[in-house]
Design an enzyme around this catalytic site. Sequence first.
Site, PDB file in Angstrom:
ATOM      1  N   ASP A   1       1.047   3.991  -3.059  1.00  0.00           N
ATOM      2  CA  ASP A   1       0.563   5.358  -2.848  1.00  0.00           C
ATOM      3  C   ASP A   1       1.657   6.381  -3.166  1.00  0.00           C
ATOM      4  OD1 ASP A   1      -1.724   4.160  -1.935  1.00  0.00           O
ATOM      5  OD2 ASP A   1      -1.384   4.605   0.183  1.00  0.00           O
TER       6      ASP A   1
ATOM      7  N   GLU B   1       0.812  -1.223   0.000  1.00  0.00           N
ATOM      8  CA  GLU B   1       0.000   0.000   0.000  1.00  0.00           C
ATOM      9  C   GLU B   1       0.847   1.276   0.000  1.00  0.00           C
ATOM     10  OE1 GLU B   1      -3.863   0.319   0.574  1.00  0.00           O
ATOM     11  OE2 GLU B   1      -3.017   1.959  -0.561  1.00  0.00           O
TER      12      GLU B   1
ATOM     13  N   SER C   1      -7.364   1.548  -3.781  1.00  0.00           N
ATOM     14  CA  SER C   1      -6.132   2.068  -3.187  1.00  0.00           C
ATOM     15  C   SER C   1      -5.271   2.782  -4.230  1.00  0.00           C
ATOM     16  CB  SER C   1      -5.306   0.927  -2.605  1.00  0.00           C
ATOM     17  OG  SER C   1      -5.917   0.410  -1.468  1.00  0.00           O
TER      18      SER C   1
END
Length: 638
Positions: free
Chosen positions: A305, A301, A553
């Site tokens: 990001d 994640e 995400s």
Amino acid sequence: MRASLITLVTLSLALLSVAEPLLSPINVHEKRNSIPRGWSLTRRHDTASVLPLRFALKQRNIEDIGTYLYDISHPKSPNYGQHWTAGEISRKFAPSDESLSAVQDWLIENGMERERIKVSPTKGWIQVDATVEEAERLMNTEYNVYTHQTGQEHVACEAYHLPEHISPHVDFVLPSVHFDAKLTRRSGDDGRASNIGQPGVGIKPKTTGAVTETVSEIEQCNEYITPVCLRALYGLEYEPVATEKNSYGIVEYTPEAYLKSDLEMFAMNYSQDLLGKEPYQISIDGGYQQMEYQGFDYNGEPDLDLQYGMTLVTGKQQVTLYQAGDMVEGASFNNFLDAIDGTYCTFEGGDDYTQDSKYPDYSPGGYAGPEDCGTVKPAYVISTSYGYDEADLTPFYAERQCAEYAKLGLMGVTILYSSGDDGVAGNDDYCLNPNGTQTADGTMFDPSFPGTCPYVTSVGATMMKPNASVYDAQPEMACMEVIYSGGGFSNYFAMPEYQKEAVDYYLQTYPPDYPATMWNSTGMSRAFPDIAANGANYVVAVDGEFELVYGTSCSSPVSGAIFTMINDARLAVGKGPIGFINPTIYSAEFAGLFNDITEGTNPGCGTDGFNATIGWDPVTGLGTPNFPKLLAKWLTLP
Ligand SMILES: *[C@@H]1O[C@H](CO)[C@@H](O)[C@H](O)[C@H]1NC(C)=O
Ligand SMILES: *[C@@H]1O[C@H](CO)[C@@H](O)[C@H](O)[C@H]1NC(C)=O
Ligand SMILES: *[C@@H]1O[C@H](CO)[C@@H](O)[C@H](O)[C@H]1NC(C)=O
Ligand SMILES: *[C@@H]1O[C@H](CO)[C@@H](O)[C@H](O)[C@H]1NC(C)=O
Ligand SMILES: *[C@@H]1O[C@H](CO)[C@@H](O)[C@H](O)[C@H]1NC(C)=O
């Protein structure tokens, strides 16, 4: 039968009050339907243990916060863009002295000495360290220790009471019925992050494994998404010029951590101007980049990001990383919110607090009350790719948190949350039962939170159509590969004015043929997502290899980067940031500035979910951003 959690809670409150006539001046304040999944009751808590009891005080004027926010966020409003300072917010919403003293007096009457009672800087919370025995007597409750299947323990109760004259002054009490637990990793586990109960379970990116060929061509975009694909799809060709004034924040929760080596690896292949660059890290509650545990669940994640968020705003724009929680305690969204709302006010001109581990800071006299707090400003755009199911939280708790997002909006911050990866189902494909529990065989749609909070912008996922080219007129559809775009209708929050026309049109033109027992079909509840962006086949460097990654995400940080570049152009000409964007993007002036997504569905709970349609839909919202069109229009606003 139309069953809502709220109705059930109210019902059980009524039953309980009737069943306990002796406690007539004392009412059930909050009650849980069931223990969240994965947890079991272990034992009564020891009566001598000390609990840091926190009372969330009812804030003044909070019922009008939507109106205040609308007033500065609607493009037709004469006050558009007149954002508030943190000091103005604190003064407007600080609980009344009456609330403060009512709760203090009640605590004192019940044997807690004044010296033990502490008030937080923004006056939003009262804290008292009480023994379990004291707390149980105070609120007519029983504290238990619950154990998660991972071994993590959590202190909570099933229900608690407050006297009639106190309940109007209190939103909720912690710890109590809430399970926004902060989980540590399980010792000696198999290397999977075991942060169940923490935001993030479920809304986690997924991977289908390593990318085995070289990917660099725009012709490959329908199999592999790289930054060049996103630039082409959304028209994001822009060199920022006002980087000193601008900011973009990305939130991560420890033990999830990015790897510098992955960022370098990504930069080598896709973003040379990021070489040697790192995000500016703000640590919240002791958050840091732990390197001890690695693997996709730990690094996927944050790697995703930051690699995409930083690349799309270019190496010129510093990105802020809010790293929340340490390894021992972890963190919930509230730690992050406490940090930017409350404790920031206590640091005069200081953006140097890298070591804080105690939020909020309750040290007596810690806050002398400077005229204007908020000297450390939150970033103008903040993207978070973690989330709960709405039903994981009580309505009081969700509302309080939602109001905090509205405060950030008042300050001119754009808050983005990914909408969830399980279509109309909740995290991990769980669905609701009429009694309010969530199970794999539940039949009611299970909306996500904070996506259903009307004061955040919820971002769903799209993908390239099979064999499409980025140059096609309509290259994308709702994401139906590996994940499904979260979307639907809240059971807690009423429909905000700004989306009424768009959602009414959807409900009237394409009435979903599901019985009212399966979803909130009232047409009166907050519908989500608001927008979408690509969420499939991302090439991400994770743990030293390129992997194919999927999820809303991906969609949230990419959208955040696009809005950050719009802020850049506005700041460059002396205008303010775009702030809370929902009233703007749903307005007639902005019609057609998102690429409408009209194909695909978001299955879940044994159904095909909703359809992507012409106009807004509960799969992809208004569609994906068209940067040049949005930029031009936003530059015409004051
Ligand atoms: C990244 O670049 C290296 C060196 O040019 C190349 O060998 C590798 O295939 C690239 N990776 C991807 C996923 O394109
Ligand atoms: C709630 O309903 C589900 C499904 O009907 C059932 O399995 C579960 O036992 C019920 N739980 C409670 C606490 O009533
Ligand atoms: C995509 O292209 C491949 C190869 O040309 C073809 O076999 C396949 O049928 C196409 N799929 C669609 C959905 O058009
Ligand atoms: C539907 O949403 C409305 C508005 O938030 C709420 O009042 C109502 O209780 C919800 N109904 C159900 C069945 O959850
Ligand atoms: C979605 O579209 C299909 C095909 O037109 C239709 O049969 C179905 O009822 C629609 N579903 C919903 C929930 O609107």
